[in-house]
Design a protein around this motif. Structure first.
Motif, PDB file in Angstrom:
ATOM      1  N   ASP A 225      42.881   7.498   0.772  1.00  0.00           N
ATOM      2  CA  ASP A 225      41.585   7.223  -0.064  1.00  0.00           C
ATOM      3  C   ASP A 225      40.693   6.502   0.803  1.00  0.00           C
ATOM      4  N   ASP A 226      39.524   7.364   1.411  1.00  0.00           N
ATOM      5  CA  ASP A 226      38.653   6.615   2.225  1.00  0.00           C
ATOM      6  C   ASP A 226      37.843   5.545   1.643  1.00  0.00           C
ATOM      7  N   LYS A 227      37.669   5.592   0.474  1.00  0.00           N
ATOM      8  CA  LYS A 227      36.682   4.409  -0.406  1.00  0.00           C
ATOM      9  C   LYS A 227      37.584   3.155  -0.147  1.00  0.00           C
ATOM     10  N   ILE A 228      38.715   2.999  -0.276  1.00  0.00           N
ATOM     11  CA  ILE A 228      39.257   1.768  -0.164  1.00  0.00           C
ATOM     12  C   ILE A 228      39.073   1.181   1.620  1.00  0.00           C
ATOM     13  N   GLN A 229      38.462  -0.041   1.286  1.00  0.00           N
ATOM     14  CA  GLN A 229      38.245  -0.909   2.709  1.00  0.00           C
ATOM     15  C   GLN A 229      39.244  -1.612   2.986  1.00  0.00           C
ATOM     16  N   VAL A 230      39.950  -1.339   4.310  1.00  0.00           N
ATOM     17  CA  VAL A 230      41.097  -2.149   4.773  1.00  0.00           C
ATOM     18  C   VAL A 230      40.560  -3.082   5.822  1.00  0.00           C
ATOM     19  N   PRO A 231      40.907  -4.437   5.452  1.00  0.00           N
ATOM     20  CA  PRO A 231      40.444  -5.429   6.499  1.00  0.00           C
ATOM     21  C   PRO A 231      41.221  -5.264   7.926  1.00  0.00           C
ATOM     22  N   GLU A 232      40.260  -5.786   8.972  1.00  0.00           N
ATOM     23  CA  GLU A 232      40.669  -5.742  10.160  1.00  0.00           C
ATOM     24  C   GLU A 232      41.709  -6.806  10.399  1.00  0.00           C
ATOM     25  N   PRO A 233      42.762  -6.480  11.376  1.00  0.00           N
ATOM     26  CA  PRO A 233      43.751  -7.504  11.727  1.00  0.00           C
ATOM     27  C   PRO A 233      43.064  -8.602  12.257  1.00  0.00           C
ATOM     28  N   ALA A 234      43.544  -9.842  11.826  1.00  0.00           N
ATOM     29  CA  ALA A 234      42.980 -11.078  12.027  1.00  0.00           C
ATOM     30  C   ALA A 234      43.750 -12.208  12.703  1.00  0.00           C
ATOM     31  N   GLN A 235      45.097 -11.866  12.986  1.00  0.00           N
ATOM     32  CA  GLN A 235      45.809 -12.695  13.608  1.00  0.00           C
ATOM     33  C   GLN A 235      45.560 -13.474  15.024  1.00  0.00           C
ATOM     34  N   ARG A 236      45.092 -12.568  15.763  1.00  0.00           N
ATOM     35  CA  ARG A 236      44.665 -13.171  16.976  1.00  0.00           C
ATOM     36  C   ARG A 236      43.317 -13.938  17.023  1.00  0.00           C
ATOM     37  N   PRO A 237      42.439 -13.645  16.326  1.00  0.00           N
ATOM     38  CA  PRO A 237      41.209 -14.438  16.268  1.00  0.00           C
ATOM     39  C   PRO A 237      41.422 -15.855  15.477  1.00  0.00           C
ATOM     40  N   LEU A 239      44.436 -17.194  15.627  1.00  0.00           N
ATOM     41  CA  LEU A 239      45.167 -18.046  16.593  1.00  0.00           C
ATOM     42  C   LEU A 239      44.345 -18.824  17.493  1.00  0.00           C
ATOM     43  N   LEU A 240      43.147 -17.947  18.068  1.00  0.00           N
ATOM     44  CA  LEU A 240      42.472 -18.531  19.000  1.00  0.00           C
ATOM     45  C   LEU A 240      41.640 -19.827  18.285  1.00  0.00           C
ATOM     46  N   ALA A 241      41.274 -19.308  16.933  1.00  0.00           N
ATOM     47  CA  ALA A 241      40.419 -20.376  16.348  1.00  0.00           C
ATOM     48  C   ALA A 241      41.124 -21.700  16.044  1.00  0.00           C
ATOM     49  N   THR A 242      42.491 -21.617  15.735  1.00  0.00           N
ATOM     50  CA  THR A 242      43.471 -22.687  15.625  1.00  0.00           C
ATOM     51  C   THR A 242      43.632 -23.567  17.092  1.00  0.00           C
ATOM     52  N   LEU A 243      43.859 -22.761  18.024  1.00  0.00           N
ATOM     53  CA  LEU A 243      43.884 -23.435  19.355  1.00  0.00           C
ATOM     54  C   LEU A 243      42.358 -24.259  19.797  1.00  0.00           C
ATOM     55  N   LYS A 244      41.485 -23.791  19.494  1.00  0.00           N
ATOM     56  CA  LYS A 244      40.212 -24.470  19.736  1.00  0.00           C
ATOM     57  C   LYS A 244      39.814 -25.529  18.918  1.00  0.00           C
ATOM     58  N   LYS A 245      40.363 -25.630  17.497  1.00  0.00           N
ATOM     59  CA  LYS A 245      40.346 -26.794  16.657  1.00  0.00           C
ATOM     60  C   LYS A 245      41.270 -27.645  17.162  1.00  0.00           C
ATOM     61  N   ALA A 246      42.540 -27.227  17.618  1.00  0.00           N
ATOM     62  CA  ALA A 246      43.353 -28.362  18.077  1.00  0.00           C
ATOM     63  C   ALA A 246      42.968 -29.025  19.180  1.00  0.00           C
ATOM     64  N   GLN A 247      42.146 -28.148  20.298  1.00  0.00           N
ATOM     65  CA  GLN A 247      41.519 -28.793  21.304  1.00  0.00           C
ATOM     66  C   GLN A 247      40.469 -29.738  20.933  1.00  0.00           C
ATOM     67  N   ALA A 248      39.411 -29.411  20.192  1.00  0.00           N
ATOM     68  CA  ALA A 248      38.325 -30.279  19.597  1.00  0.00           C
ATOM     69  C   ALA A 248      39.152 -31.561  19.003  1.00  0.00           C
ATOM     70  N   ASP A 249      40.207 -31.501  18.251  1.00  0.00           N
ATOM     71  CA  ASP A 249      40.655 -32.622  17.619  1.00  0.00           C
ATOM     72  C   ASP A 249      41.150 -33.563  18.869  1.00  0.00           C
ATOM     73  N   LEU A 250      41.982 -32.897  19.850  1.00  0.00           N
ATOM     74  CA  LEU A 250      42.358 -34.056  20.859  1.00  0.00           C
ATOM     75  C   LEU A 250      41.036 -34.806  21.635  1.00  0.00           C
ATOM     76  N   GLU A 251      39.943 -33.890  21.856  1.00  0.00           N
ATOM     77  CA  GLU A 251      38.804 -34.463  22.224  1.00  0.00           C
ATOM     78  C   GLU A 251      38.275 -35.683  21.506  1.00  0.00           C
ATOM     79  N   ILE A 252      38.432 -35.497  20.078  1.00  0.00           N
ATOM     80  CA  ILE A 252      37.778 -36.341  19.093  1.00  0.00           C
ATOM     81  C   ILE A 252      38.771 -37.589  19.272  1.00  0.00           C
ATOM     82  N   PHE A 253      40.014 -37.462  18.998  1.00  0.00           N
ATOM     83  CA  PHE A 253      41.150 -38.514  19.523  1.00  0.00           C
ATOM     84  C   PHE A 253      40.718 -39.341  20.428  1.00  0.00           C
TER      85      PHE A 253
END
Length: 286
Positions: A225-237, A239-253
């Motif tokens: 069914d081509d009408k159904i929109q399938v979300p793009e895989p988001a695991q890697r982005p 994970l990258l966002a989580t790592l950046k947040k952790a690095q920013a938290d360390l800078e704030i601390f």
């Protein structure tokens, strides 16, 4: 003279005649075939047609001619591998038709190409301006090889000094709504993981036309069914966002604490995490 000797002689004569004719006509007549492949191909087809339609009174003569043409073609290919000079004679050499953005008219005339035909070959390579071409060679098999001037070449990750991950062949793990176990094992996954990923995407197995696992272990699907929109895989982005947040938290601390020892620890780990992020970004940027 026996008929079989006459057939062999006639086959060799026409092979030579067709070869010379093809040489005179030029490279644009043969496209991806070599000269002898082109000559032998059309001649073998003609002989086979004569034999099949009954126009050849003696079938043995037609078979003998086919064998002669096939053997000569094999022999020419073998000698071309063994001798560069023979290869240049039998299959031809590349001809430079553009150099430093300028057309070499004599070479173009030699190959019996017009400006329009050369322009058409360039357009097939998405090149519309001759001055943008550093070097262009008309290959022995009729195709055009081009090298753009450096300032006109597309940028590559190497030009930007970017590190890119190596890609492996995607494994097709679902075909026509059915799981294919062998590629799934090659991808290092199991059926349980596959059902979990399908659930994350919000699709059912019987609605999946093709499902593939890439070298990062991510599942992509194409649905009936081509009408159904399938979300793009988001695991890697993610994970990258989580790592950046952790690095920013360390800078704030490190900025908020008054303890010299803790401040140094936070800064050190923030720097280590930033170095890790820099290395993983090409793999995690999606």
């Amino acid at each position: 003279m026996p008929d079989w000797i006459f057939i062999i002689g006639r086959s060799l004569f026409f092979l030579l005649l067709l070869f010379i004719t093809t040489k005179v006509l030029g490279k644009k007549q043969i496209s991806e075939l070599s000269f002898f492949e082109y000559v032998a191909g059309i001649t073998i087809g003609s002989i086979a047609g004569e034999v099949v339609t009954g126009l050849e009174s003696n079938m043995f003569h037609g078979v003998l001619a086919l064998i002669v043409f096939g053997f000569v073609t094999f022999l020419v290919n073998y000698l071309a591998i063994k001798s560069k000079k023979f290869s240049d004679f039998a299959e031809g050499k590349g001809t430079v038709v553009i150099k430093d953005g300028k057309i070499l008219e004599e070479n173009l005339k030699k190959e019996k190409y017009t400006i329009d035909e050369l322009s058409a070959l360039l357009r097939q390579k998405d090149i519309f301006k001759i001055a943008d071409v550093e070097f262009a060679v008309l290959e022995p098999r009729g195709n055009l090889s081009t090298l753009l001037k450096r300032e006109n070449r597309p940028l590559t990750p190497k030009d930007l000094q970017m590190k890119m991950p190596n890609e492996k062949e995607p494994q097709t793990v679902i075909m026509d709504g059915n799981i294919v176990d062998e590629p799934l094992r090659c991808a290092g996954k199991g059926r349980g993981w596959l059902y979990t990923e399908l659930e994350k995407l919000g699709v059912t197995l019987d609605n999946v036309f093709v499902g593939q696992v890439d070298s990062y272990g991510e599942l992509t699907v194409d649905l009936y069914d081509d009408k159904i929109q399938v979300p793009e895989p988001a695991q890697r982005p993610l994970l990258l966002a989580t790592l950046k947040k952790a690095q920013a938290d360390l800078e704030i601390f490190s900025l908020e604490t008054n303890c010299t020892k803790s401040k140094a620890m936070y800064k050190k780990n923030a720097a280590l995490l930033q170095a890790t992020i820099d290395k993983l970004t090409p793999y995690l940027n999606g």
